[in-house]
Write a protein that holds these residues in place. Structure first.
Motif, mmCIF file in Angstrom:
data_model
loop_
_atom_site.group_PDB
_atom_site.id
_atom_site.type_symbol
_atom_site.label_atom_id
_atom_site.label_comp_id
_atom_site.label_asym_id
_atom_site.label_seq_id
_atom_site.Cartn_x
_atom_site.Cartn_y
_atom_site.Cartn_z
ATOM 1 N N GLN A 1 10.448 3.735 3.727
ATOM 2 C CA GLN A 1 9.520 3.056 4.643
ATOM 3 C C GLN A 1 9.090 1.704 4.069
ATOM 4 O O GLN A 1 9.042 0.703 4.780
ATOM 5 N N ARG A 2 8.784 1.690 2.782
ATOM 6 C CA ARG A 2 8.384 0.434 2.139
ATOM 7 C C ARG A 2 9.532 -0.579 2.177
ATOM 8 O O ARG A 2 9.318 -1.753 2.485
ATOM 9 N N GLU A 3 10.740 -0.126 1.891
ATOM 10 C CA GLU A 3 11.903 -1.025 1.919
ATOM 11 C C GLU A 3 12.147 -1.568 3.324
ATOM 12 O O GLU A 3 12.507 -2.736 3.483
ATOM 13 N N ALA A 4 11.948 -0.742 4.344
ATOM 14 C CA ALA A 4 12.129 -1.196 5.722
ATOM 15 C C ALA A 4 11.121 -2.287 6.068
ATOM 16 O O ALA A 4 11.469 -3.282 6.726
ATOM 17 N N LEU A 5 9.874 -2.124 5.625
ATOM 18 C CA LEU A 5 8.853 -3.154 5.882
ATOM 19 C C LEU A 5 9.196 -4.459 5.168
ATOM 20 O O LEU A 5 9.053 -5.539 5.737
ATOM 21 N N LEU A 6 9.650 -4.351 3.929
ATOM 22 C CA LEU A 6 10.012 -5.558 3.175
ATOM 23 C C LEU A 6 11.226 -6.256 3.795
ATOM 24 O O LEU A 6 11.288 -7.483 3.845
ATOM 25 N N ARG A 7 12.172 -5.462 4.293
ATOM 26 C CA ARG A 7 13.354 -6.040 4.946
ATOM 27 C C ARG A 7 12.935 -6.780 6.217
ATOM 28 O O ARG A 7 13.375 -7.893 6.474
ATOM 29 N N LYS A 8 12.043 -6.180 7.007
ATOM 30 C CA LYS A 8 11.556 -6.831 8.220
ATOM 31 C C LYS A 8 10.780 -8.102 7.873
ATOM 32 O O LYS A 8 10.896 -9.126 8.567
ATOM 33 N N THR B 1 0.807 -1.216 0.000
ATOM 34 C CA THR B 1 0.000 0.000 0.000
ATOM 35 C C THR B 1 0.845 1.272 0.000
ATOM 36 O O THR B 1 0.302 2.359 -0.167
ATOM 37 N N LEU B 2 2.146 1.116 0.198
ATOM 38 C CA LEU B 2 3.026 2.283 0.279
ATOM 39 C C LEU B 2 3.708 2.551 -1.058
ATOM 40 O O LEU B 2 3.994 1.619 -1.808
ATOM 41 N N PRO B 3 4.017 3.804 -1.322
ATOM 42 C CA PRO B 3 4.791 4.112 -2.527
ATOM 43 C C PRO B 3 6.240 3.666 -2.323
ATOM 44 O O PRO B 3 6.688 3.505 -1.188
ATOM 45 N N PRO B 4 6.974 3.449 -3.430
ATOM 46 C CA PRO B 4 8.386 3.076 -3.291
ATOM 47 C C PRO B 4 9.122 4.103 -2.429
ATOM 48 O O PRO B 4 8.870 5.300 -2.524
#
Length: 66
Positions: free
Chosen positions: A36-43, A30-33
């Motif tokens: 924050q989006r990368e941090a969620l994907l890393r987690k 739901t987030l734009p690139p």
């Protein structure tokens, strides 16, 4: 010394990690690139690795002989 509060988890650690990873990936969609989006994907990836390690550690192949 203080005593630690202990409680029984409702589901196994690997299962909880997999569920959290799924939730994080859905939220990331739901987030734009961006950071924050990368941090969620890393987690989410970390949670998935943790789930796989937990599954591996609790597998019958690693149990001591009986």
């Amino acid at each position: 010394m203080g005593s630690r509060r202990r409680f029984k988890q409702s589901s196994p650690l690997g299962e909880r990690l997999a569920e959290e990873a799924k939730s994080l990936r859905e939220l990331a969609k739901t987030l734009p690139p961006g950071a924050q989006r990368e941090a969620l994907l890393r987690k989410a990836r970390q949670d998935e690795v943790g789930a796989h390690i937990t599954e591996w550690l609790t597998s019958p192949g690693l149990q001591p002989p009986k």
